[in-house]
Design a protein around this motif. Structure first.
Motif, mmCIF file in Angstrom:
data_model
loop_
_atom_site.group_PDB
_atom_site.id
_atom_site.type_symbol
_atom_site.label_atom_id
_atom_site.label_comp_id
_atom_site.label_asym_id
_atom_site.label_seq_id
_atom_site.Cartn_x
_atom_site.Cartn_y
_atom_site.Cartn_z
ATOM 1 N N ALA A 67 26.966 -19.048 -72.743
ATOM 2 C CA ALA A 67 26.759 -19.847 -71.536
ATOM 3 C C ALA A 67 25.567 -19.346 -70.935
ATOM 4 C CB ALA A 67 27.668 -20.129 -70.823
ATOM 5 N N SER A 68 25.104 -18.037 -70.704
ATOM 6 C CA SER A 68 24.027 -17.539 -69.953
ATOM 7 C C SER A 68 22.916 -17.539 -70.780
ATOM 8 C CB SER A 68 24.121 -15.928 -69.769
ATOM 9 O OG SER A 68 25.389 -16.016 -68.804
ATOM 10 N N THR A 69 23.202 -17.362 -72.066
ATOM 11 C CA THR A 69 22.035 -17.493 -73.178
ATOM 12 C C THR A 69 21.462 -18.911 -73.140
ATOM 13 O OG1 THR A 69 23.085 -15.850 -74.678
ATOM 14 C CG2 THR A 69 21.156 -17.308 -75.343
ATOM 15 N N GLN A 70 22.655 -19.987 -73.100
ATOM 16 C CA GLN A 70 21.842 -21.295 -72.999
ATOM 17 C C GLN A 70 21.075 -21.854 -71.790
ATOM 18 O OE1 GLN A 70 22.041 -23.556 -75.329
ATOM 19 N NE2 GLN A 70 21.002 -25.073 -74.183
ATOM 20 N N ARG A 71 21.456 -21.224 -70.468
ATOM 21 C CA ARG A 71 20.884 -21.310 -69.280
ATOM 22 C C ARG A 71 19.663 -20.839 -69.498
ATOM 23 N NH1 ARG A 71 26.021 -20.114 -67.088
ATOM 24 N NH2 ARG A 71 25.349 -18.009 -66.628
ATOM 25 N N TYR A 72 19.352 -19.578 -69.950
ATOM 26 C CA TYR A 72 18.142 -18.784 -70.133
ATOM 27 C C TYR A 72 17.191 -19.701 -70.896
ATOM 28 C CZ TYR A 72 14.648 -15.582 -71.728
ATOM 29 O OH TYR A 72 13.442 -15.114 -72.034
ATOM 30 N N ILE A 73 17.673 -20.219 -71.985
ATOM 31 C CA ILE A 73 16.776 -21.213 -72.823
ATOM 32 C C ILE A 73 16.266 -22.324 -72.146
ATOM 33 C CG2 ILE A 73 16.883 -22.654 -74.937
ATOM 34 C CD1 ILE A 73 18.715 -20.448 -76.231
ATOM 35 N N GLU A 74 17.408 -22.695 -71.283
ATOM 36 C CA GLU A 74 16.963 -24.134 -70.442
ATOM 37 C C GLU A 74 15.894 -23.831 -69.350
ATOM 38 O OE1 GLU A 74 20.760 -25.412 -68.977
ATOM 39 O OE2 GLU A 74 21.196 -26.176 -71.004
ATOM 40 N N MET A 75 16.269 -22.567 -68.924
ATOM 41 C CA MET A 75 15.157 -22.223 -67.682
ATOM 42 C C MET A 75 13.804 -21.752 -68.409
ATOM 43 S SD MET A 75 16.480 -22.373 -64.839
ATOM 44 C CE MET A 75 17.623 -23.524 -64.783
ATOM 45 N N GLU A 76 13.791 -21.323 -69.594
ATOM 46 C CA GLU A 76 12.476 -20.770 -70.088
ATOM 47 C C GLU A 76 11.647 -22.330 -70.509
ATOM 48 O OE1 GLU A 76 11.312 -17.448 -73.407
ATOM 49 O OE2 GLU A 76 12.907 -18.900 -73.984
ATOM 50 N N SER A 77 12.404 -22.832 -71.250
ATOM 51 C CA SER A 77 11.926 -24.299 -71.522
ATOM 52 C C SER A 77 11.184 -24.831 -70.123
ATOM 53 C CB SER A 77 12.771 -25.354 -72.143
ATOM 54 O OG SER A 77 12.381 -26.387 -72.177
ATOM 55 N N ALA A 78 11.910 -24.947 -69.026
ATOM 56 C CA ALA A 78 11.579 -25.789 -68.120
ATOM 57 C C ALA A 78 10.221 -24.884 -67.338
ATOM 58 C CB ALA A 78 12.621 -25.747 -66.825
ATOM 59 N N ASN A 79 10.315 -23.603 -67.357
ATOM 60 C CA ASN A 79 9.234 -22.699 -66.919
ATOM 61 C C ASN A 79 7.881 -22.994 -67.795
ATOM 62 O OD1 ASN A 79 8.157 -20.686 -65.485
ATOM 63 N ND2 ASN A 79 8.878 -19.091 -66.524
ATOM 64 N N ASN A 80 8.088 -23.134 -69.127
ATOM 65 C CA ASN A 80 7.265 -23.554 -70.023
ATOM 66 C C ASN A 80 6.412 -24.862 -69.559
ATOM 67 O OD1 ASN A 80 7.097 -20.914 -71.306
ATOM 68 N ND2 ASN A 80 8.490 -22.057 -73.006
ATOM 69 N N LEU A 81 7.136 -25.896 -69.244
ATOM 70 C CA LEU A 81 6.642 -27.011 -68.876
ATOM 71 C C LEU A 81 6.058 -26.912 -67.513
ATOM 72 C CD1 LEU A 81 9.878 -29.453 -69.470
ATOM 73 C CD2 LEU A 81 7.493 -29.338 -70.795
ATOM 74 N N LEU A 82 6.731 -26.261 -66.534
ATOM 75 C CA LEU A 82 5.815 -25.994 -65.247
ATOM 76 C C LEU A 82 4.505 -25.128 -65.583
ATOM 77 C CD1 LEU A 82 8.892 -25.072 -62.991
ATOM 78 C CD2 LEU A 82 7.452 -27.180 -62.976
ATOM 79 N N ARG A 83 4.645 -24.188 -66.279
ATOM 80 C CA ARG A 83 3.112 -23.617 -66.601
ATOM 81 C C ARG A 83 2.032 -24.570 -67.306
ATOM 82 N NH1 ARG A 83 6.239 -18.550 -69.090
ATOM 83 N NH2 ARG A 83 6.126 -17.130 -67.099
ATOM 84 N N ALA A 84 2.633 -25.240 -68.192
ATOM 85 C CA ALA A 84 1.716 -26.270 -68.811
ATOM 86 C C ALA A 84 1.148 -27.309 -67.728
ATOM 87 C CB ALA A 84 2.364 -27.000 -69.984
ATOM 88 N N GLU A 85 2.187 -27.820 -66.855
ATOM 89 C CA GLU A 85 1.645 -28.659 -65.860
ATOM 90 C C GLU A 85 0.666 -27.821 -64.553
ATOM 91 O OE1 GLU A 85 3.624 -31.227 -62.260
ATOM 92 O OE2 GLU A 85 4.892 -30.342 -63.856
ATOM 93 N N ALA A 86 1.134 -26.716 -64.478
ATOM 94 C CA ALA A 86 0.055 -25.899 -63.583
ATOM 95 C C ALA A 86 -1.076 -25.809 -64.076
ATOM 96 C CB ALA A 86 0.676 -24.483 -63.086
ATOM 97 N N MET A 87 -1.489 -25.382 -65.374
ATOM 98 C CA MET A 87 -2.718 -25.253 -66.159
ATOM 99 C C MET A 87 -3.547 -26.558 -66.170
ATOM 100 S SD MET A 87 -1.564 -22.638 -69.348
ATOM 101 C CE MET A 87 -2.864 -23.132 -70.326
ATOM 102 N N GLY A 88 -2.749 -27.623 -66.512
ATOM 103 C CA GLY A 88 -3.331 -29.054 -66.402
ATOM 104 C C GLY A 88 -3.969 -29.003 -65.029
ATOM 105 N N LEU A 89 -3.261 -28.966 -64.068
ATOM 106 C CA LEU A 89 -3.670 -29.418 -62.748
ATOM 107 C C LEU A 89 -4.807 -28.457 -62.234
ATOM 108 C CD1 LEU A 89 -0.088 -29.893 -60.894
ATOM 109 C CD2 LEU A 89 -1.807 -31.715 -61.234
ATOM 110 N N THR A 90 -4.741 -27.284 -62.666
ATOM 111 C CA THR A 90 -5.850 -26.476 -62.545
ATOM 112 C C THR A 90 -7.319 -26.842 -63.180
ATOM 113 O OG1 THR A 90 -4.103 -24.506 -62.492
ATOM 114 C CG2 THR A 90 -6.679 -23.943 -62.642
ATOM 115 N N GLU A 91 -6.837 -27.343 -64.328
ATOM 116 C CA GLU A 91 -7.955 -27.973 -64.944
ATOM 117 C C GLU A 91 -8.696 -29.066 -64.196
ATOM 118 O OE1 GLU A 91 -11.230 -27.879 -67.245
ATOM 119 O OE2 GLU A 91 -9.598 -26.298 -67.337
ATOM 120 N N ARG A 92 -7.661 -29.901 -63.708
ATOM 121 C CA ARG A 92 -8.291 -31.180 -63.144
ATOM 122 C C ARG A 92 -8.745 -30.756 -61.624
ATOM 123 N NH1 ARG A 92 -3.572 -35.539 -61.785
ATOM 124 N NH2 ARG A 92 -5.512 -36.768 -60.503
ATOM 125 N N LEU A 93 -8.129 -29.606 -61.190
ATOM 126 C CA LEU A 93 -8.769 -29.208 -59.871
ATOM 127 C C LEU A 93 -10.467 -28.613 -60.075
ATOM 128 C CD1 LEU A 93 -8.567 -28.743 -56.884
ATOM 129 C CD2 LEU A 93 -7.502 -26.649 -57.440
#
Length: 125
Positions: free
Chosen positions: A71-97
């Motif tokens: 269960a912890s491994t599954q939560r970690y994978i989900e958090m890592e995926s969400a974190n990767n999405l947020l990083r990509a979004e932050a990079m996109g917003l930085t580029e827009r800025l």
């Protein structure tokens, strides 16, 4: 003819008090050994039962921990995926800025007026 000597038919231990005493000690020792062996078997049986119970408890604990790890491994994978999405979004917003700041610099040069241009963080992630 040879003369034959008759011997009594009783065993030596019955007639000799020393032998009777030795036989009695042998009987006591045999009974003591049997009782000791019986106690040893019961002790071994109890030990095996206790070890079997411990094995069962440890198997249940192992199963519980495995499920918890999964269960912890599954939560970690989900958090890592969400974190990767947020990083990509932050990079996109930085580029827009950066792009918008470039436009503001051009507007500033063309109009000759000062425009407040926000700073871009070095590492948004």
């Amino acid at each position: 003819m040879a003369a034959s000597v008759q011997r009594p038919e009783s065993s030596g231990s019955e007639s000799d008090p020393r032998n009777a005493n030795i036989d009695e000690r042998k009987k006591k020792r045999m009974l003591s050994n049997r009782e000791s062996a019986r106690r040893s078997r019961m002790k071994k049986r109890k030990l095996m039962e206790d070890l079997g119970n411990e094995v069962s408890l440890l198997q249940k604990e192992n199963s519980r921990l495995s499920k918890e790890i999964n269960a912890s491994t599954q939560r970690y994978i989900e958090m890592e995926s969400a974190n990767n999405l947020l990083r990509a979004e932050a990079m996109g917003l930085t580029e827009r800025l950066r792009s918008l700041n470039s436009v503001l610099h051009i507007v500033e040069e063309v109009n000759g007026s000062a425009v407040e241009i926000p700073e871009i963080p070095d590492d948004p992630c």
